[in-house]
Design a protein around this motif. Structure first.
Motif, mmCIF file in Angstrom:
data_model
loop_
_atom_site.group_PDB
_atom_site.id
_atom_site.type_symbol
_atom_site.label_atom_id
_atom_site.label_comp_id
_atom_site.label_asym_id
_atom_site.label_seq_id
_atom_site.Cartn_x
_atom_site.Cartn_y
_atom_site.Cartn_z
ATOM 1 N N PRO A 26 22.075 51.944 48.074
ATOM 2 C CA PRO A 26 22.044 51.835 46.698
ATOM 3 C C PRO A 26 21.805 50.678 45.864
ATOM 4 C CG PRO A 26 24.561 51.735 47.534
ATOM 5 C CD PRO A 26 23.494 51.941 48.704
ATOM 6 N N ASP A 27 21.570 49.575 46.536
ATOM 7 C CA ASP A 27 21.286 48.225 45.812
ATOM 8 C C ASP A 27 19.756 47.871 46.374
ATOM 9 O OD1 ASP A 27 23.811 47.953 44.831
ATOM 10 O OD2 ASP A 27 24.219 46.989 46.801
ATOM 11 N N TYR A 28 18.997 48.961 46.997
ATOM 12 C CA TYR A 28 17.844 48.700 47.099
ATOM 13 C C TYR A 28 16.784 48.406 46.083
ATOM 14 C CZ TYR A 28 12.882 49.338 49.131
ATOM 15 O OH TYR A 28 11.561 49.115 49.624
ATOM 16 N N PHE A 29 15.964 47.502 46.224
ATOM 17 C CA PHE A 29 14.864 47.399 45.262
ATOM 18 C C PHE A 29 13.467 46.773 46.017
ATOM 19 C CE2 PHE A 29 17.100 43.324 45.412
ATOM 20 C CZ PHE A 29 16.098 42.590 45.455
ATOM 21 N N GLU A 30 12.453 46.834 45.538
ATOM 22 C CA GLU A 30 11.381 46.158 46.196
ATOM 23 C C GLU A 30 10.590 45.153 45.225
ATOM 24 O OE1 GLU A 30 7.362 47.540 49.084
ATOM 25 O OE2 GLU A 30 8.500 48.853 47.773
ATOM 26 N N ASP A 31 10.730 43.991 45.532
ATOM 27 C CA ASP A 31 9.890 43.110 44.506
ATOM 28 C C ASP A 31 8.641 42.747 45.494
ATOM 29 O OD1 ASP A 31 8.705 41.127 43.025
ATOM 30 O OD2 ASP A 31 10.521 39.801 42.967
ATOM 31 N N LYS A 32 7.469 43.242 45.118
ATOM 32 C CA LYS A 32 6.298 42.977 45.776
ATOM 33 C C LYS A 32 5.716 41.590 45.378
ATOM 34 C CE LYS A 32 5.088 47.974 46.588
ATOM 35 N NZ LYS A 32 4.157 48.803 46.633
ATOM 36 N N SER A 33 5.918 40.900 44.579
ATOM 37 C CA SER A 33 5.391 39.843 43.991
ATOM 38 C C SER A 33 6.518 38.765 43.546
ATOM 39 C CB SER A 33 4.477 40.251 42.747
ATOM 40 O OG SER A 33 5.148 40.601 41.665
ATOM 41 N N PRO A 34 7.142 38.241 44.694
ATOM 42 C CA PRO A 34 8.116 37.133 44.278
ATOM 43 C C PRO A 34 7.431 36.039 43.861
ATOM 44 C CG PRO A 34 7.973 37.586 46.652
ATOM 45 C CD PRO A 34 7.127 38.620 46.016
ATOM 46 N N ALA A 35 6.130 35.850 44.314
ATOM 47 C CA ALA A 35 5.395 34.548 43.862
ATOM 48 C C ALA A 35 5.202 34.391 42.373
ATOM 49 C CB ALA A 35 4.060 34.728 44.693
ATOM 50 N N ASN A 36 5.440 35.464 41.653
ATOM 51 C CA ASN A 36 5.583 35.289 40.129
ATOM 52 C C ASN A 36 6.946 34.803 39.548
ATOM 53 O OD1 ASN A 36 2.974 36.464 39.948
ATOM 54 N ND2 ASN A 36 3.535 38.350 39.855
ATOM 55 N N PHE A 37 6.845 33.451 39.774
ATOM 56 C CA PHE A 37 8.392 32.666 39.501
ATOM 57 C C PHE A 37 8.535 32.889 38.067
ATOM 58 C CE2 PHE A 37 6.824 30.372 43.329
ATOM 59 C CZ PHE A 37 7.834 31.133 44.155
ATOM 60 N N GLU A 38 9.823 32.728 37.576
ATOM 61 C CA GLU A 38 10.069 32.585 36.092
ATOM 62 C C GLU A 38 9.588 31.526 35.707
ATOM 63 O OE1 GLU A 38 14.255 33.594 35.217
ATOM 64 O OE2 GLU A 38 14.373 34.952 36.694
ATOM 65 N N ALA A 39 9.393 31.309 34.311
ATOM 66 C CA ALA A 39 9.031 30.129 33.720
ATOM 67 C C ALA A 39 9.847 28.753 33.962
ATOM 68 C CB ALA A 39 9.026 30.285 32.172
ATOM 69 N N MET A 40 8.963 27.795 34.244
ATOM 70 C CA MET A 40 9.430 26.827 34.539
ATOM 71 C C MET A 40 9.594 25.653 33.461
ATOM 72 S SD MET A 40 8.148 26.728 38.718
ATOM 73 C CE MET A 40 6.923 27.581 38.167
ATOM 74 N N GLY A 41 10.526 24.779 33.037
ATOM 75 C CA GLY A 41 10.388 24.072 31.901
ATOM 76 C C GLY A 41 10.405 22.606 32.193
ATOM 77 N N GLY A 42 10.627 22.141 33.250
ATOM 78 C CA GLY A 42 10.771 20.690 33.682
ATOM 79 C C GLY A 42 11.068 20.588 34.902
ATOM 80 N N ILE A 43 10.938 19.073 35.503
ATOM 81 C CA ILE A 43 10.990 18.548 36.650
ATOM 82 C C ILE A 43 12.240 17.731 36.728
ATOM 83 C CG2 ILE A 43 9.512 16.877 36.307
ATOM 84 C CD1 ILE A 43 8.709 16.863 39.345
ATOM 85 N N GLY A 44 13.096 17.676 37.863
ATOM 86 C CA GLY A 44 14.248 16.780 37.989
ATOM 87 C C GLY A 44 14.507 16.405 39.388
ATOM 88 N N PHE A 45 15.068 15.037 39.537
ATOM 89 C CA PHE A 45 15.458 14.382 40.910
ATOM 90 C C PHE A 45 16.800 14.318 40.938
ATOM 91 C CE2 PHE A 45 11.049 13.146 40.642
ATOM 92 C CZ PHE A 45 10.479 13.487 41.806
ATOM 93 N N GLU A 46 17.450 15.092 41.745
ATOM 94 C CA GLU A 46 19.007 15.039 41.601
ATOM 95 C C GLU A 46 19.454 14.818 42.977
ATOM 96 O OE1 GLU A 46 22.948 16.239 42.360
ATOM 97 O OE2 GLU A 46 21.555 17.972 42.715
ATOM 98 N N LEU A 47 19.775 13.540 43.290
ATOM 99 C CA LEU A 47 19.918 13.027 44.959
ATOM 100 C C LEU A 47 20.911 12.064 45.056
ATOM 101 C CD1 LEU A 47 16.018 11.895 44.776
ATOM 102 C CD2 LEU A 47 16.953 13.973 45.979
ATOM 103 N N TRP A 48 21.371 12.172 46.370
ATOM 104 C CA TRP A 48 22.376 11.263 46.859
ATOM 105 C C TRP A 48 21.748 10.920 48.177
ATOM 106 C CZ3 TRP A 48 24.744 10.365 51.492
ATOM 107 C CH2 TRP A 48 25.881 9.519 51.835
ATOM 108 N N THR A 49 21.860 9.464 48.292
ATOM 109 C CA THR A 49 21.195 9.047 49.694
ATOM 110 C C THR A 49 21.764 7.690 49.773
ATOM 111 O OG1 THR A 49 19.152 8.098 50.453
ATOM 112 C CG2 THR A 49 19.433 7.744 48.291
ATOM 113 N N MET A 50 22.043 7.253 51.493
ATOM 114 C CA MET A 50 22.332 5.855 51.685
ATOM 115 C C MET A 50 21.332 4.891 51.843
ATOM 116 S SD MET A 50 25.789 6.000 52.548
ATOM 117 C CE MET A 50 25.598 4.851 53.317
#
Length: 579
Positions: free
Chosen positions: A391-415
């Motif tokens: 009942p939850d089936y769907f078919e997205d044939k073009s997942p490469a059509n991403f939603e609009a992107m408004g920025g870039i970020g680096f959110e990191l933790w590192t030693m």
């Protein structure tokens, strides 16, 4: 040519008398230092570095961290959300040139500065980026200046929404794509994760790349490129070379599209369903001679006691070396008894103490009788619930059509600190991304490799003697070692110095004019008094002048071996020839 200055110096030291040798050595050392300086100047410039020039390429977002970078980037000090403990982004950022293996003069990058701290920084795109029916190309450089033992160096393309422009960037900021290296312990991979919206429920789900490639853990720059094409395929590249290809529809977990059919949750296995493939043979009977009570082992009645067995010797005896402790109190502690140890007499024979016949496996033992298994004639197979339409089936044939992107970020933790990011490209042109790579990464990588080679220890970094040195391997060390060797020997025996250091003796003719100035005062008439210190110093000064004239010749000799390499590097610029 390259040893002329040394020859003049060596000869003065060889013929000077002991009471003026110190003055001559001081002057000679000055000249040697001057020549060595010239040699070092030429050799150090053999790795010629181009100067940074901003690119003329255009893209929806292209960041080279020029002086106005703070107008685009904003560090976050928000609190991390949805975690058991409260964490705040306290890590600092700076834009600066690399501290190690600098490839392009004046080329700066964004640097994560603190160890074991949470860092967050973001930049808004001038205009939302969409790639519907178009390629998406994401590319950036990472330079792990302190290595990477545990931490991330990935970036996020942030979802364009109202919160993006109102809230501080944090781990809770919705992203569309997460891409880049991540390493901790045995885990080492380049992430490619995208968030996909379920068209039926409106909920987002992370899709993780199966079998991601390993990241490059090196202190030189690495270039990471992600290309998502309209045909739903993707390609990942490291340093311009392809490392992973695949499909958004096939190579991610969980898959983009759910199964068309699912197990019926209301279907139950019938009570009489037979799943046993084998059953005991119902016609089998236990043989009459089958003794289920027979023991597994029995006494070996045929065994005999070994001849050397010592029945009268105990297997354990009191330790003959044990002594009663001085603080032992018989009234309080009782009678002291020495500890027992194995009887040493038993080590040399088959055994000690009472002998008993050993046990052996019972040949009549058969164990519990069971009937043999046979195929079950009523077997129906392993039960599975019936399939029904999902009942939850769907078919997205073009997942490469991403939603609009408004920025870039680096959110990191590192030693590790000092992780540098540079030359970020977000756009749609594979050719422009390749051109940017040629202008920036390819140029600096060539220089960084030369710098890295220079820092590598030589095969024989500590020669057995100065005689093992080669001028072109290390000109500065060659000059210093040869000079010191000649001066040391000449103080004792000038003739041996000339023989042992033939480079100096062989060049006497080149410095003949300078030498005569000294010999005329020191050697004419062997019985004459030694020259004064003033005379020797004056002659040494003249030698210094003569040696100074050879400085440029020495430098030319060194440089000649590196001219070709310098020309090759000089041909490179931070902009492609096409531009």
């Amino acid at each position: 040519m390259r040893a002329t200055a040394l020859l003049a110096l060596g000869c003065y030291a060889a013929v000077a008398r002991a009471d003026v040798a110190d003055d001559l050595e001081d002057s000679a050392a000055d000249v040697s230092s001057s020549v060595a300086s010239a040699v070092e100047s030429v050799t150090s410039s053999s790795v010629n570095k181009p100067t940074f020039t901003p690119t003329t390429l255009k893209a929806p977002f292209l960041e080279q961290f020029t002086d106005d970078w703070e107008t685009r980037w904003q560090a976050s000090h928000a609190k991390k959300e949805n975690t058991e403990e409260e964490w705040q982004y306290v890590g600092t950022w700076n834009v600066e040139e690399p501290a190690v293996f600098r490839g392009i003069e004046g080329d700066k990058g964004l640097v994560l500065k603190d160890k074991a701290a949470h860092h967050a920084i973001s930049a808004k795109f001038p205009k939302a980026v969409t790639n519907k029916d178009d390629s998406l190309v994401v590319q950036y450089e990472v330079k792990l200046q302190a290595g990477l033992e545990c931490g991330g160096a990935y970036m996020k393309l942030l979802q364009d929404n109202t919160a993006l422009h109102a809230d501080e960037f944090s781990n809770a900021s919705p992203y569309i794509i997460m891409f880049g290296p991540d390493k901790c312990g045995s885990t080492n991979k380049v992430h490619f994760i995208f968030r996909h919206k379920n068209p039926k429920t409106g909920e987002y789900e992370e899709k993780h790349l199966k079998s991601p490639p390993a990241a490059r853990i090196t202190k030189t720059s690495s270039l990471y490129t992600l290309i998502v094409r309209p045909d739903q395929t993707f390609e990942m590249m490291i340093d311009g070379g392809s490392v992973k290809n695949g499909s958004l529809l096939e190579d991610f977990n969980p898959s983009v599209n759910p199964e068309k059919e699912i197990d019926d949750p209301n279907d139950e296995k019938p009570a009489d369903w037979v799943e046993d493939a084998k059953i005991p043979d119902p016609e089998a009977t236990k043989p009459e001679d089958w003794d289920e009570d027979a023991p597994f082992e029995i006494v070996d009645e045929e065994a005999e006691m070994p001849e050397d067995w010592l029945e009268d010797e105990p297997s354990m005896v009191p330790d003959p070396e044990a002594e009663k402790p001085e603080d032992w109190d018989d009234e309080e502690d009782g009678d002291w008894v020495p500890p027992m140890v194995p009887n040493p007499k038993c080590d040399e024979v088959s055994g000690c103490g009472p002998w008993e016949k050993p046990t052996i496996r019972n040949p009549a033992y058969k164990g519990k009788w069971t009937a043999l298994l046979i195929d079950n004639p009523a077997y129906q197979g392993v039960w599975k619930p019936a399939k029904i339409a999902n009942p939850d089936y769907f078919e997205d044939k073009s997942p490469a059509n991403f939603e609009a992107m408004g920025g870039i970020g680096f959110e990191l933790w590192t030693m590790q600190n000092d992780i540098l990011f540079d030359n970020i490209y977000v756009g749609h042109s594979e050719s422009d991304a390749a051109s940017l790579r040629k202008e920036t990464f390819d140029v600096k990588k060539a220089v960084e490799k030369q710098e890295e080679e220079k820092d590598k220890p030589k095969k024989d970094d500590t020669p057995k003697s100065p005689m093992d040195l080669n001028f072109m391997d290390d000109p500065v060390k060659y000059v210093t070692e040869k000079f010191d060797l000649f001066m040391t020997i000449a103080k004792r025996d000038p003739i041996q110095a000339a023989k042992f250091v033939p480079e100096i003796a062989g060049g006497l003719a080149v410095g003949a004019v300078t030498i005569v100035l000294l010999l005329g005062g020191l050697l004419a008439g062997g019985s004459k008094a030694a020259p004064s210190k003033e005379q020797v110093k004056a002659s040494a000064d003249k030698a210094k002048v003569q040696a100074q004239k050879t400085k440029d010749q020495v430098a030319d000799a060194v440089a000649s071996g590196t001219d070709q390499a310098k020309d090759e590097v000089n041909k490179r610029t931070t902009r492609s020839s096409a531009q």
